[in-house]
Design a protein around this motif. Structure first.
Motif, PDB file in Angstrom:
ATOM      1  N   ASP A  30       0.833  -1.206   0.000  1.00  7.27           N
ATOM      2  CA  ASP A  30       0.000   0.000   0.000  1.00  7.27           C
ATOM      3  C   ASP A  30       0.867   1.256   0.000  1.00  7.27           C
ATOM      4  OD1 ASP A  30      -2.327  -1.396  -0.069  1.00  7.27           O
ATOM      5  OD2 ASP A  30      -2.784  -1.213   2.061  1.00  7.27           O
ATOM      6  N   ASP A  33       2.285   1.759  -3.448  1.00  9.46           N
ATOM      7  CA  ASP A  33       1.263   2.169  -4.415  1.00  9.46           C
ATOM      8  C   ASP A  33       0.841   3.619  -4.221  1.00  9.46           C
ATOM      9  OD1 ASP A  33       1.392  -0.332  -5.477  1.00  9.46           O
ATOM     10  OD2 ASP A  33      -0.486  -1.061  -4.606  1.00  9.46           O
ATOM     11  N   MET A  66      -9.338   6.475  -1.727  1.00 15.29           N
ATOM     12  CA  MET A  66      -9.078   5.921  -0.404  1.00 15.29           C
ATOM     13  C   MET A  66     -10.184   6.285   0.571  1.00 15.29           C
ATOM     14  SD  MET A  66      -4.954   6.621  -0.309  1.00 15.29           S
ATOM     15  CE  MET A  66      -4.613   5.910   1.300  1.00 15.29           C
ATOM     16  N   VAL A  93      -7.046  -2.671  -6.172  1.00 18.54           N
ATOM     17  CA  VAL A  93      -5.714  -2.050  -6.202  1.00 18.54           C
ATOM     18  C   VAL A  93      -4.939  -2.523  -7.425  1.00 18.54           C
ATOM     19  CG1 VAL A  93      -3.496  -1.855  -5.028  1.00 18.54           C
ATOM     20  CG2 VAL A  93      -5.596  -1.776  -3.702  1.00 18.54           C
ATOM     21  N   SER A  94      -4.944  -3.829  -7.655  1.00 20.84           N
ATOM     22  CA  SER A  94      -4.199  -4.389  -8.782  1.00 20.84           C
ATOM     23  C   SER A  94      -4.708  -3.839 -10.110  1.00 20.84           C
ATOM     24  CB  SER A  94      -4.297  -5.920  -8.773  1.00 20.84           C
ATOM     25  OG  SER A  94      -3.776  -6.458  -7.567  1.00 20.84           O
ATOM     26  N   ARG A 113      -6.159   6.272 -10.584  1.00 19.98           N
ATOM     27  CA  ARG A 113      -5.681   6.477  -9.212  1.00 19.98           C
ATOM     28  C   ARG A 113      -6.845   6.394  -8.215  1.00 19.98           C
ATOM     29  NH1 ARG A 113      -1.422   4.964  -7.765  1.00 19.98           N
ATOM     30  NH2 ARG A 113      -1.233   6.450  -6.062  1.00 19.98           N
ATOM     31  N   ALA A 116      -7.481   2.586  -7.788  1.00 19.91           N
ATOM     32  CA  ALA A 116      -6.486   1.982  -6.888  1.00 19.91           C
ATOM     33  C   ALA A 116      -6.690   2.464  -5.457  1.00 19.91           C
ATOM     34  CB  ALA A 116      -5.075   2.318  -7.368  1.00 19.91           C
ATOM     35  N   GLY A 119      -9.405   0.621  -3.494  1.00 19.21           N
ATOM     36  CA  GLY A 119      -8.957  -0.630  -2.881  1.00 19.21           C
ATOM     37  C   GLY A 119      -8.033  -0.396  -1.702  1.00 19.21           C
ATOM     38  N   ILE A 120      -7.114   0.575  -1.826  1.00 18.85           N
ATOM     39  CA  ILE A 120      -6.179   0.859  -0.736  1.00 18.85           C
ATOM     40  C   ILE A 120      -6.923   1.343   0.501  1.00 18.85           C
ATOM     41  CG2 ILE A 120      -4.297   2.371   0.006  1.00 18.85           C
ATOM     42  CD1 ILE A 120      -3.316   2.322  -2.927  1.00 18.85           C
ATOM     43  N   SER A 182       1.385  -5.721  -6.385  1.00 21.41           N
ATOM     44  CA  SER A 182      -0.001  -5.859  -5.915  1.00 21.41           C
ATOM     45  C   SER A 182      -0.588  -7.215  -6.297  1.00 21.41           C
ATOM     46  CB  SER A 182      -0.867  -4.733  -6.497  1.00 21.41           C
ATOM     47  OG  SER A 182      -0.411  -3.468  -6.070  1.00 21.41           O
TER      48      SER A 182
END
Length: 444
Positions: A30, A33, A66, A93-94, A113, A116, A119-120, A182
């Motif tokens: 994380d 990323d 996020m 994220v992946s 972004r 991602a 997921g983060i 990831s």
């Protein structure tokens, strides 16, 4: 529940250590990323000729995702389980990291972004709960110091990777590395991450008893003939409504404010510092060096927190680090134009800001009962991130309006003082609470 109390007062088993180790590895990914955008920013802004305001929106786009992930994904862990939530978040994220490699313009990159970040955000808040539930009472503060260090280590590795890669292969190369890492962690999590015992015992999904006993066998503990009876107050807990009712409402709002103000200052430093130093010095590589210094300091800060947590209460460490970091922001602003001194102070800034994050992660899960823990931490992190989203954008506008970088650093010391005051009030309220109040429990 007696079984959980017994586990938390006993030495940690091999399964608990493995579960925490996987969680730390996930935090490392994380951190990498999240940081890649900051390291790519100088090269990216030149390649696409981005102005400060547009760059600020790009750096905040991941924070938008996020925040949404924490608010809307993490609470689902109270329904579908911590493990399933972790796997779903890793898929997002992946996907976001892979798509970022192929972004054709700034709008596309912002969208990827956000994906991602979704997921983060869902993963980090869920990991906070998971690590708290698998840690023993004696080692929780120290474990959270190491756990938070995973994020800073990942961000630092991202800097070491970005330094040689970007000049030779361009800014997309760091997103390739993030995407590969990831996907690998998705496979590791699927294979090695257990479900939370707190979730299984409090939410009672299908075959809960069999799943609990399978985990207890791996922990070399006696199995159960039947699931223990649920506490009476747990039946009345409905979710977010309980967080916003009675005395808990005041505590919740203060918690949101305290975390939001702290994380806003943290993300200002982590997202803008490399770019500001690169612009001030005219050397992009020096910006990467500053980013490494801040993140390396963050690693040291987490280890210091981990050691001190053996001897001191985590809440006292958090209050101290918030006030110290406010002072360091001011000192950093005064030394900003003295490059060598600024890099040293930047590393010290990283020490204090990461200790702040470790302190929040270590102390806040215990404010909520197991049935509401995912919702409580998810909303705390999500609301906090909504506040922090504004931070990089405001900095972009301040710079466009003629503010000097050193004055902006001094400005961001004020939110940290306010965060310390908010958390002091939270702990005062939790100390007065009775254990039977829905959604409100005492913490040490």
């Amino acid at each position: 529940m007696d079984i959980l109390n017994e586990l938390r007062t006993a030495p940690m088993s091999r399964l608990q250590i493995r579960a925490v180790a996987v969680a730390i590895a996930l935090m490392l990914i994380d951190g990498m990323d999240v940081a890649v955008a900051a390291y790519a920013a100088p090269s990216l802004s030149k390649a696409w000729n981005l102005d400060p305001v547009t760059l600020g929106f790009l750096l905040s786009s991941g924070l938008v995702g996020m925040a949404a992930g924490s608010l809307f994904l993490t609470p689902s862990s109270d329904k579908i389980g911590r493990r399933r939530m972790m796997l779903a978040a890793l898929v997002l994220v992946s996907a976001g990291m892979v798509l970022s490699v192929f972004a054709g313009d700034v709008v596309q990159l912002m969208a990827y972004r956000v994906l991602a970040g979704l997921g983060i955000g869902g993963m980090i808040a869920n990991l906070n709960v998971f690590v708290s539930e698998y840690s023993s009472d004696k080692r929780r503060g120290s474990i959270f110091g190491l756990y938070t260090a995973g994020f800073a280590i990942g961000a630092t590795l991202g800097g070491f990777i970005a330094g040689p890669l970007i000049p030779q292969f361009g800014w997309r190369s760091v997103f390739v590395v993030g995407a590969v890492a990831s996907v690998l962690m998705l496979a590791v999590t699927w294979r090695f991450l257990p479900e939370s015992l707190d979730y299984l015992l409090s939410k009672r999904p299908r075959h809960a008893l069999a799943k609990v006993n399978a985990i207890l066998v791996q922990m070399r503990r006696p199995t159960l003939a039947e699931l223990p009876e649920l506490p009476q107050d747990q039946h009345a807990q409905q979710g977010i409504k309980d967080l916003l009712s009675g005395r808990m409402a005041v505590q919740t709002v203060l918690l949101w404010a305290g975390y939001g103000l702290m994380i806003a200052a943290y993300y200002f430093a982590s997202t803008w510092t490399p770019k500001l130093i690169a612009t001030s010095s005219g050397d992009d590589s020096l910006g990467v060096t500053m980013g490494l210094a801040v993140n390396f300091g963050g690693i040291i800060g987490c280890f210091i927190f981990s050691i001190l947590a053996v001897f001191l209460r985590s809440r006292h460490l958090l209050l101290g680090s918030l006030l110290v970091s406010a002072l360091i922001y001011a000192v950093f602003g005064m030394a900003f134009n003295q490059t060598s001194m600024a890099i040293i102070i930047g590393a010290i800034l990283g020490v204090a800001t990461s200790a702040n994050v470790a302190g929040f992660y270590a102390t806040t899960p215990g404010l909520f009962p197991a049935a509401l823990r995912g919702t409580g931490i998810g909303w705390m992190v999500g609301i906090g991130r909504l506040v922090s989203i504004v931070s990089p954008i405001v900095v972009g506008y301040l710079l466009a309006g003629g503010w000097k970088a050193e004055n902006i650093f001094m400005l961001f010391g004020l939110p940290l003082i306010a965060s310390a005051l908010a958390m002091a009030a939270v702990w005062s309220l939790s100390a007065k609470a009775t254990p039977i109040e829905p959604g409100l429990v005492k913490v040490s």
